[in-house]
Scaffold this motif. Sequence first.
Motif, PDB file in Angstrom:
ATOM      1  N   THR A  12       0.832  -1.202   0.000  1.00  0.00           N
ATOM      2  CA  THR A  12       0.000   0.000   0.000  1.00  0.00           C
ATOM      3  C   THR A  12       0.869   1.255   0.000  1.00  0.00           C
ATOM      4  O   THR A  12       0.615   2.218  -0.739  1.00  0.00           O
ATOM      5  CB  THR A  12      -0.935  -0.005   1.215  1.00  0.00           C
ATOM      6  N   ARG A  13       1.895   1.258   0.838  1.00  0.00           N
ATOM      7  CA  ARG A  13       2.796   2.417   0.881  1.00  0.00           C
ATOM      8  C   ARG A  13       3.548   2.596  -0.432  1.00  0.00           C
ATOM      9  O   ARG A  13       3.759   3.718  -0.894  1.00  0.00           O
ATOM     10  CB  ARG A  13       3.781   2.244   2.041  1.00  0.00           C
ATOM     11  N   PHE A  14       3.945   1.496  -1.041  1.00  0.00           N
ATOM     12  CA  PHE A  14       4.662   1.541  -2.315  1.00  0.00           C
ATOM     13  C   PHE A  14       3.803   2.220  -3.384  1.00  0.00           C
ATOM     14  O   PHE A  14       4.271   3.093  -4.126  1.00  0.00           O
ATOM     15  CB  PHE A  14       5.028   0.118  -2.735  1.00  0.00           C
ATOM     16  N   VAL A  15       2.532   1.819  -3.465  1.00  0.00           N
ATOM     17  CA  VAL A  15       1.624   2.411  -4.454  1.00  0.00           C
ATOM     18  C   VAL A  15       1.399   3.891  -4.153  1.00  0.00           C
ATOM     19  O   VAL A  15       1.378   4.731  -5.057  1.00  0.00           O
ATOM     20  CB  VAL A  15       0.290   1.640  -4.472  1.00  0.00           C
ATOM     21  N   ALA A  16       1.251   4.228  -2.867  1.00  0.00           N
ATOM     22  CA  ALA A  16       1.037   5.626  -2.492  1.00  0.00           C
ATOM     23  C   ALA A  16       2.236   6.499  -2.863  1.00  0.00           C
ATOM     24  O   ALA A  16       2.074   7.646  -3.307  1.00  0.00           O
ATOM     25  CB  ALA A  16       0.764   5.721  -0.994  1.00  0.00           C
ATOM     26  N   GLU A  17       3.428   5.962  -2.701  1.00  0.00           N
ATOM     27  CA  GLU A  17       4.638   6.738  -2.953  1.00  0.00           C
ATOM     28  C   GLU A  17       4.978   6.858  -4.431  1.00  0.00           C
ATOM     29  O   GLU A  17       5.547   7.863  -4.869  1.00  0.00           O
ATOM     30  CB  GLU A  17       5.823   6.095  -2.218  1.00  0.00           C
ATOM     31  N   ARG A  18       4.631   5.839  -5.230  1.00  0.00           N
ATOM     32  CA  ARG A  18       5.085   5.782  -6.615  1.00  0.00           C
ATOM     33  C   ARG A  18       4.015   6.141  -7.646  1.00  0.00           C
ATOM     34  O   ARG A  18       4.342   6.275  -8.826  1.00  0.00           O
ATOM     35  CB  ARG A  18       5.602   4.374  -6.927  1.00  0.00           C
ATOM     36  N   THR A  19       2.754   6.233  -7.243  1.00  0.00           N
ATOM     37  CA  THR A  19       1.681   6.500  -8.195  1.00  0.00           C
ATOM     38  C   THR A  19       0.693   7.507  -7.600  1.00  0.00           C
ATOM     39  O   THR A  19       0.813   7.905  -6.438  1.00  0.00           O
ATOM     40  CB  THR A  19       0.900   5.208  -8.544  1.00  0.00           C
ATOM     41  N   PRO A  66      -5.461   3.847   1.051  1.00  0.00           N
ATOM     42  CA  PRO A  66      -5.420   4.294   2.454  1.00  0.00           C
ATOM     43  C   PRO A  66      -3.996   4.679   2.858  1.00  0.00           C
ATOM     44  O   PRO A  66      -3.015   4.136   2.341  1.00  0.00           O
ATOM     45  CB  PRO A  66      -5.902   3.064   3.228  1.00  0.00           C
ATOM     46  N   ARG A  67      -3.888   5.598   3.790  1.00  0.00           N
ATOM     47  CA  ARG A  67      -2.580   5.962   4.351  1.00  0.00           C
ATOM     48  C   ARG A  67      -2.312   5.072   5.562  1.00  0.00           C
ATOM     49  O   ARG A  67      -3.107   5.016   6.498  1.00  0.00           O
ATOM     50  CB  ARG A  67      -2.547   7.434   4.753  1.00  0.00           C
ATOM     51  N   ILE A  68      -1.203   4.360   5.524  1.00  0.00           N
ATOM     52  CA  ILE A  68      -0.854   3.437   6.604  1.00  0.00           C
ATOM     53  C   ILE A  68      -0.238   4.218   7.754  1.00  0.00           C
ATOM     54  O   ILE A  68       0.739   4.955   7.579  1.00  0.00           O
ATOM     55  CB  ILE A  68       0.131   2.359   6.103  1.00  0.00           C
ATOM     56  N   LEU A  69      -0.798   4.044   8.960  1.00  0.00           N
ATOM     57  CA  LEU A  69      -0.307   4.754  10.140  1.00  0.00           C
ATOM     58  C   LEU A  69       0.546   3.877  11.037  1.00  0.00           C
ATOM     59  O   LEU A  69       1.525   4.339  11.618  1.00  0.00           O
ATOM     60  CB  LEU A  69      -1.494   5.315  10.934  1.00  0.00           C
ATOM     61  N   ASP A  70       0.175   2.608  11.161  1.00  0.00           N
ATOM     62  CA  ASP A  70       0.946   1.717  12.033  1.00  0.00           C
ATOM     63  C   ASP A  70       0.722   0.273  11.609  1.00  0.00           C
ATOM     64  O   ASP A  70      -0.361  -0.083  11.101  1.00  0.00           O
ATOM     65  CB  ASP A  70       0.532   1.896  13.496  1.00  0.00           C
ATOM     66  N   VAL A  71       1.740  -0.547  11.807  1.00  0.00           N
ATOM     67  CA  VAL A  71       1.686  -1.969  11.487  1.00  0.00           C
ATOM     68  C   VAL A  71       2.329  -2.724  12.639  1.00  0.00           C
ATOM     69  O   VAL A  71       3.463  -2.418  13.020  1.00  0.00           O
ATOM     70  CB  VAL A  71       2.450  -2.296  10.180  1.00  0.00           C
ATOM     71  N   GLU A  85      -6.528   5.684 -15.709  1.00  0.00           N
ATOM     72  CA  GLU A  85      -5.343   6.370 -15.208  1.00  0.00           C
ATOM     73  C   GLU A  85      -4.679   5.567 -14.082  1.00  0.00           C
ATOM     74  O   GLU A  85      -3.442   5.492 -14.005  1.00  0.00           O
ATOM     75  CB  GLU A  85      -5.724   7.761 -14.705  1.00  0.00           C
ATOM     76  N   ALA A  86      -5.477   4.956 -13.221  1.00  0.00           N
ATOM     77  CA  ALA A  86      -4.927   4.135 -12.138  1.00  0.00           C
ATOM     78  C   ALA A  86      -4.178   2.935 -12.705  1.00  0.00           C
ATOM     79  O   ALA A  86      -3.071   2.602 -12.249  1.00  0.00           O
ATOM     80  CB  ALA A  86      -6.046   3.683 -11.213  1.00  0.00           C
ATOM     81  N   PHE A  87      -4.749   2.276 -13.703  1.00  0.00           N
ATOM     82  CA  PHE A  87      -4.079   1.128 -14.318  1.00  0.00           C
ATOM     83  C   PHE A  87      -2.790   1.567 -15.003  1.00  0.00           C
ATOM     84  O   PHE A  87      -1.767   0.867 -14.917  1.00  0.00           O
ATOM     85  CB  PHE A  87      -5.013   0.448 -15.322  1.00  0.00           C
ATOM     86  N   ARG A  88      -2.821   2.694 -15.687  1.00  0.00           N
ATOM     87  CA  ARG A  88      -1.595   3.185 -16.334  1.00  0.00           C
ATOM     88  C   ARG A  88      -0.502   3.442 -15.302  1.00  0.00           C
ATOM     89  O   ARG A  88       0.668   3.115 -15.525  1.00  0.00           O
ATOM     90  CB  ARG A  88      -1.880   4.465 -17.124  1.00  0.00           C
ATOM     91  N   GLY A  89      -0.897   4.030 -14.179  1.00  0.00           N
ATOM     92  CA  GLY A  89       0.085   4.300 -13.137  1.00  0.00           C
ATOM     93  C   GLY A  89       0.727   3.047 -12.590  1.00  0.00           C
ATOM     94  O   GLY A  89       1.958   2.975 -12.428  1.00  0.00           O
ATOM     95  N   LEU A  90      -0.082   2.038 -12.304  1.00  0.00           N
ATOM     96  CA  LEU A  90       0.450   0.788 -11.765  1.00  0.00           C
ATOM     97  C   LEU A  90       1.345   0.082 -12.775  1.00  0.00           C
ATOM     98  O   LEU A  90       2.435  -0.403 -12.445  1.00  0.00           O
ATOM     99  CB  LEU A  90      -0.699  -0.142 -11.357  1.00  0.00           C
TER     100      LEU A  90
END
Length: 391
Positions: free
Chosen positions: A84-91, A96-101, A185-190
């Motif tokens: 999830t963080r990878f997708v948020a950072e690169r696209t 969702p924004r991950i707060l804690d794991v 656009e989401a598919f192109r980004g991924l």
Amino acid sequence: MQSMKAHGRPSPGNVLLRLICFASRCKLAWTLWCWFPRTVRLACYRSLEEAGLPTHAMSKVVKLPCGLVLKRVNRSPFPEAANTRFVAERTSVPVPRILDVVEGHGPEPYGYILMTWIEGEPLRAWIAAHSQRTVEEMTAHAQLQEAMDSGNMEALEAAMGEIRALPPPRLDMSEGRELADDLREAFRGLRSLSPCNPCAISGLHGRPLSTARCGGPSMLGPFSSQDDFKDTVFSLAGGAVAYRLPELRRLAAPVRAKMHRVCFTHGDLHDGNILVKDGRLVGIIDWEHAGWYPEYWEATMMEYHMMGRPLNHQFWDDVQPFGTLCYDAELALEYALWRCTGTTTIADARGDDLSCPRYVRISFVPRLSLRGLLDCADEAVVAQGPMKGNF
């Protein structure tokens, strides 16, 4: 001894909720919270799980105040959070924004992911709301829903018999132009993301893949080449239907011979994992099965989730998320493998025809899970359903 509630005091769970809400709004406070020992945070999240509001009856995801959601997983939570963080950072794909794991330790793996809540309705609800059905279709699907709710198998078979005789429903996409653009656009980004190793098939950072196909195995790889991946997927078929292997090998030959591009893939992109609000894409959730797969895998897994779902086929045919790319040979192979692998095996003569129809009508749905049956009814009956948002 009188309870705290009897004195009008807030319960420990409510106190924790308030503290977490406060900390999540203050960067310094949240940084300090994440430095607390793992055991302390695990205990707090267990309490929050009991105090929160489940997104639906069987869910292990609870909505918390302040726009937060807590998800319990029966595996290590780190791969899903990292994806999830990878997708948020690169696209620009909304996630969702991950707060804690936090990962627990016990006889079975488990953990918690605390993240932001995305307000929206699942794509299945949008599709249902934009379907065009006759009175006969609505009546038959309402009877199907009633039969599933009551567990009346005789009524279920009767309702499904009526549905089989009906023409496919129709989808009105006149209000879906912006949503279709957002999804493309989401598919192109991924699919524009570049893997570190263009040959390897694996989870992020070389982890094993977590799959959502044919009931398991749930973990595969990592693989040093796509040939190894394709061979492993093929090897899962057979068992009681090993006599179908010659036909499966024929279907596999052109797929095995082609070198596919490796793309970052969600891997479980059904209509419950796409969130829509006011006709726009607002979130894609549940990234636990994401990883670096051959380029066709997203398309075939989407088809896997669309079996018996003609409205979904119409929706994605209109969106065309893969542009002009065609994966007919790959889908033909995967469809045949589904009928010969794991929990989706059809071991009798009905499964001997391995040719892939573009639409798999509802006659195949009883071989799927109860979730699949309920989803078919959801397409037909626009009910209030579970809470809107990530679940």
